[in-house]
Design a protein around this motif. Structure first.
Motif, PDB file in Angstrom:
ATOM      1  N   ARG A  80      45.775  55.040  52.883  1.00  0.00           N
ATOM      2  CA  ARG A  80      44.882  54.972  53.496  1.00  0.00           C
ATOM      3  C   ARG A  80      44.684  54.493  54.968  1.00  0.00           C
ATOM      4  NH1 ARG A  80      40.231  54.798  51.104  1.00  0.00           N
ATOM      5  NH2 ARG A  80      40.321  53.783  49.263  1.00  0.00           N
ATOM      6  N   ASP A 140      38.149  56.955  55.746  1.00  0.00           N
ATOM      7  CA  ASP A 140      38.402  57.376  54.767  1.00  0.00           C
ATOM      8  C   ASP A 140      39.628  58.748  54.677  1.00  0.00           C
ATOM      9  OD1 ASP A 140      37.640  57.986  51.214  1.00  0.00           O
ATOM     10  OD2 ASP A 140      36.013  59.235  52.226  1.00  0.00           O
ATOM     11  N   VAL A 199      39.663  60.851  51.219  1.00  0.00           N
ATOM     12  CA  VAL A 199      40.081  60.035  49.852  1.00  0.00           C
ATOM     13  C   VAL A 199      39.797  60.652  48.857  1.00  0.00           C
ATOM     14  CG1 VAL A 199      40.242  57.726  48.559  1.00  0.00           C
ATOM     15  CG2 VAL A 199      40.714  57.509  50.672  1.00  0.00           C
ATOM     16  N   ARG A 245      45.357  50.179  49.809  1.00  0.00           N
ATOM     17  CA  ARG A 245      45.352  51.206  50.987  1.00  0.00           C
ATOM     18  C   ARG A 245      46.569  51.830  50.978  1.00  0.00           C
ATOM     19  NH1 ARG A 245      41.814  51.028  54.448  1.00  0.00           N
ATOM     20  NH2 ARG A 245      43.204  51.439  56.111  1.00  0.00           N
ATOM     21  N   LEU A 304      43.202  54.554  44.481  1.00  0.00           N
ATOM     22  CA  LEU A 304      43.017  54.487  45.906  1.00  0.00           C
ATOM     23  C   LEU A 304      40.821  54.704  45.760  1.00  0.00           C
ATOM     24  CD1 LEU A 304      44.592  57.912  46.298  1.00  0.00           C
ATOM     25  CD2 LEU A 304      44.452  55.785  47.863  1.00  0.00           C
ATOM     26  N   LEU A 344      43.204  59.446  53.849  1.00  0.00           N
ATOM     27  CA  LEU A 344      44.095  59.714  53.210  1.00  0.00           C
ATOM     28  C   LEU A 344      45.202  60.703  54.377  1.00  0.00           C
ATOM     29  CD1 LEU A 344      45.035  58.522  50.707  1.00  0.00           C
ATOM     30  CD2 LEU A 344      44.573  60.603  49.946  1.00  0.00           C
TER      31      LEU A 344
END
Length: 137
Positions: free
Chosen positions: A53, A57, A88, A34, A29, A59
């Motif tokens: 993703r 940023d 992320v 992705r 990541l 997730l």
């Protein structure tokens, strides 16, 4: 636990390299992947994590349950038991914290004794620390 307070208790078996797989996913990541996935094997059963993703940023974390360990079934065939959104770096920071805690509590040798078939993911931990540490200018 997610920001909204939801959580999922998971038993994790020594049958797979759960901590190493999660650490490698975090590294991927940070390197821009992705989507990543990894599993926590239970006895019996499996929790399969799918991390995707979104914009910037963000997730999306989804966890699916399968009644059989090492299931070859696609995640759509599992039961979604947890989902949340985060940054992320929030996820990766938690993975780093878990790795640091396990290493401090168990050490490399203690981890090997407890996990039997797998070593502490020292290489992935080192890569993760390096990627999280801002480089001196």
């Amino acid at each position: 636990m997610s920001r909204n307070g939801s959580y999922r208790n998971m038993a994790v078996s020594y049958l797979s390299d759960a901590l190493g797989d999660m650490a490698r996913a975090a590294v991927q990541l940070l390197r821009g992947a992705r989507e990543v996935s990894f599993s926590f094997q239970d006895e019996p059963g499996e929790h399969r994590w799918i991390l995707s993703r979104g914009e910037a940023d963000s997730l999306r974390i989804r966890v699916f349950w399968f009644d059989n360990a090492f299931s070859a079934r696609r995640q759509e065939r599992g039961t979604e038991v947890f989902a949340c959104d985060c940054a992320v770096l929030d996820f990766v920071g938690q993975v780093s914290f878990v790795l640091q805690s396990v290493l401090a509590d168990e050490g490399v040798e203690g981890y090997r004794r407890r996990w039997q078939n797998y070593e502490f993911p020292l290489d992935s931990f080192t890569k993760l620390q390096r990627l999280l540490t801002p480089q001196a200018q």
